[in-house]
Design an enzyme around this catalytic site. Structure first.
Site, PDB file in Angstrom:
ATOM      1  N   GLY A 307       0.797  -1.216   0.000  1.00  0.00           N
ATOM      2  CA  GLY A 307       0.000   0.000   0.000  1.00  0.00           C
ATOM      3  C   GLY A 307       0.834   1.273   0.000  1.00  0.00           C
ATOM      4  O   GLY A 307       1.921   1.335  -0.589  1.00  0.00           O
ATOM      5  N   SER A 308       0.358   2.269   0.722  1.00  0.00           N
ATOM      6  CA  SER A 308       0.979   3.599   0.669  1.00  0.00           C
ATOM      7  C   SER A 308       2.345   3.674   1.325  1.00  0.00           C
ATOM      8  O   SER A 308       3.010   4.712   1.225  1.00  0.00           O
ATOM      9  CB  SER A 308       0.040   4.624   1.310  1.00  0.00           C
ATOM     10  N   THR A 309       2.772   2.608   2.013  1.00  0.00           N
ATOM     11  CA  THR A 309       4.130   2.626   2.548  1.00  0.00           C
ATOM     12  C   THR A 309       5.168   2.624   1.424  1.00  0.00           C
ATOM     13  O   THR A 309       6.355   2.875   1.675  1.00  0.00           O
ATOM     14  CB  THR A 309       4.383   1.406   3.460  1.00  0.00           C
ATOM     15  N   MET A 310       4.751   2.402   0.175  1.00  0.00           N
ATOM     16  CA  MET A 310       5.662   2.457  -0.968  1.00  0.00           C
ATOM     17  C   MET A 310       5.900   3.881  -1.466  1.00  0.00           C
ATOM     18  O   MET A 310       6.844   4.128  -2.225  1.00  0.00           O
ATOM     19  CB  MET A 310       5.097   1.618  -2.118  1.00  0.00           C
TER      20      MET A 310
END
Length: 586
Positions: A307-310
């Site tokens: 998810g948005s941790t990328m």
């Protein structure tokens, strides 16, 4: 004169005997002579010619070689606290051919062994043709001694006590997924017990024993080889930090009624895993029946879309390649854009924003537009250099490599969605290693579950300038207006990123099942620790990473920094932080 008369008389008597009788006597005497000669020859043959062979046969029948178990090495944490040890136990064995199967014998024996009488009968019947069968394994020495005393009192023959070792795990569930466990024969079956089984096991000894005609050992003859104890194994994990992470994760799983969860803590400067916990767990000291996948070390063996941790990693690639600058702005209007027939959208129309705001507000549109401006091959190479798509150097059994497809197979929508963590799968450990790379000024260190005396050489992925810039942007996530205010740690600057991921199913992405993530580091000015929290399917009122995973990060990081006496870098005037040991850091 008298002698001649007697001789003549005997001669007349002999001449008077029938010739048949004389012949029979000679035959009988000849047979006796032959038999005597055979006996003499056999004695000479056995004593001289067949002596070595007969001695060998005697040894086979009455001398035997028996293995002597070696003491399995202990497993300790980085500070020498024992996490796994082998304690002496005794196993009761029997010779079914000698043990009387009557009720007067078996009833008191079954009671002493704490087994069912019928079960004992069936076992002895099943192995009635054997000379050896275990009746009960790994009993406390005192209990085994009582069994043998009972056998002597009731004249129960055919029993023997065999010294063995049993593995014991003082911290139980807290370290279970990392350490694993051994089987009944003290052989590693899961976790590091399996990975380092040869090193921990040592080499068994060997002794020669004397057996009687019933195959019972009656005496030790000589020691042929002394057992060599296994080597001890010192882990990188810290028992104190492991317990903190275990306590907070377990509470979060219960509070959010979640399906499972994992936490990994890394030392930024050495690549050592300081804590690794999973839920649900199990007790390695208890019987392991019907535990439904609880044995998996999910932090290493399970993968998910991050998810948005990328997003910080995507922006780091663009900054390092010079595609964007720290002061660049991205137009996210009108809150969505199309890639072919697919649409990328934000929750709100953020308009024209800078790079910091893309991370702070977690803009899919902003991250997607930046990703599409990157050369696909370069983007892929950076992600591979961070460790995605391949196993780490942990050496843990069953470790998953995750998935990072070749750039040649990417469609444009794939490249866009990669920027916010869809179309790629990673483990919690891989994600922690990638964030530790940003924390370590762009140098990726190999991770390890074993204690290191010095930091290894790493591989540079990002420049120091890029890493510092992205860390600064990530600090905004935990400030007012960011997505993870609850990840803040009093007295310390924190840099991190949330992730709220829809889970994929048979019919596509679910609208009800989520992963809640938070990955972060502290102190942000000079990171010492990286912690990644993953909560799978929270079923409470909240499921966003900033509301479910971020508070777990804050609680773990707060206690860990104080325990390690890490100097605060965000103290307000007149503010003090309590440190481990009761001290105060001004």
């Amino acid at each position: 004169m008298a002698r001649r008369e007697k001789r003549a008389k005997r001669q007349k008597q002999a001449e008077a005997l029938p010739k048949a009788y004389v012949g029979r006597r000679r035959v009988v005497l000849s047979i006796f002579m032959l038999a005597l000669s055979g006996l003499v020859w056999r004695a000479v043959d056995q004593q001289i010619f067949e002596r070595d062979f007969l001695q060998s046969e005697g040894n086979h029948r009455y001398l035997d070689r028996v293995k002597v178990p070696a003491h399995r090495g202990a497993i300790t944490d980085r500070n020498g606290m024992v996490l796994a040890m082998s304690t002496p136990v005794d196993s009761i064995a029997a010779n079914p051919r000698l043990l009387r199967p009557d009720a007067n014998t078996l009833a008191p024996l079954a009671k002493a062994l704490d087994v069912g009488l019928d079960d004992l009968r069936r076992k002895l019947a099943r192995y009635s043709h054997k000379h050896f069968v275990y009746l009960k394994r790994r009993m406390p020495p005192d209990a085994a001694r009582q069994v043998m005393e009972l056998a002597r009192e009731h004249h129960i023959g055919g029993l023997q006590a065999i010294r063995e070792y049993r593995r014991f795990y003082p911290d139980g569930e807290t370290f279970a997924h990392v350490i694993g466990f051994t089987d009944m024969d003290d052989v590693g079956r899961e976790g590091l017990e399996l990975a380092f089984n040869d090193q921990l096991s040592g080499k068994p000894g060997l002794k020669r024993v004397l057996r009687d005609g019933r195959r019972q050992v009656v005496a030790d003859v000589e020691s042929l080889r002394m057992p060599q104890p296994g080597k001890n194994l010192a882990l990188s994990l810290d028992q104190r930090l492991q317990y903190i992470a275990y306590r907070e994760l377990k509470a979060a799983i219960s509070r959010n009624n979640a399906r499972s969860g994992s936490v990994v803590m890394l030392d930024v400067k050495t690549g050592e895993v300081l804590a690794m916990v999973n839920q649900p767990g199990y007790n390695p000291n208890a019987p392991r029946q019907r535990i439904d996948g609880r044995l998996r070390n999910r932090a290493i063996t399970d993968v998910f879309e991050p998810g948005s941790t990328m997003k910080p990693l995507t922006i780091a690639v663009a900054l390092d390649l010079g595609i964007i600058r720290e002061d660049s702005v991205i137009d996210t209007s009108p809150g969505y854009f199309k890639v072919g027939r697919h649409q990328v959208k934000d929750h709100n129309n953020l308009g024209i924003v800078d790079i910091r705001t893309i991370i702070k507000k977690s803009s899919n549109v902003g991250a997607g537009r930046i990703a599409l401006s990157l050369p696909s091959k370069k983007f892929h190479d950076y992600l591979a250099a961070l460790g995605f798509g391949k196993r780490t150097s942990s050496g843990f059994p069953g470790e998953a490599a995750g998935q990072l497809r070749p750039a040649a197979n990417w469609a444009r929508i794939d490249q866009a969605t990669l920027s916010f963590g869809y179309g790629i799968s990673v483990s919690v450990l891989q994600l922690a290693q990638a964030y530790a790379t940003l924390a370590n000024d762009g140098v990726r260190l190999p991770v390890t579950l074993l204690r290191r005396d010095q930091a290894p050489e790493g591989r540079r992925v990002f420049s120091s300038k890029t890493s510092a810039a992205v860390r600064s942007m990530m600090e905004s996530v935990v400030t007012p207006g960011g997505t993870a205010v609850r990840a803040a740690v009093p007295g310390y600057r924190v840099a991190g990123k949330t992730g709220t991921v829809k889970k994929a199913g048979k019919g596509g992405y679910s609208q009800r099942k989520y992963l809640s993530l938070f990955a972060g580091m502290a102190p942000a000015s000079d990171p010492r620790l990286v912690v990644v929290v993953m909560i799978d399917e929270p079923r409470g009122r909240q499921y966003y990473g900033g509301l479910v995973a971020a508070p777990v990060f804050s609680a773990i990081m707060d206690d860990a920094l104080r325990l390690l006496n890490v100097r605060p870098d965000n103290l307000a005037p007149q503010q003090a932080v309590r440190l481990a040991g009761g001290g105060v850091q001004p």
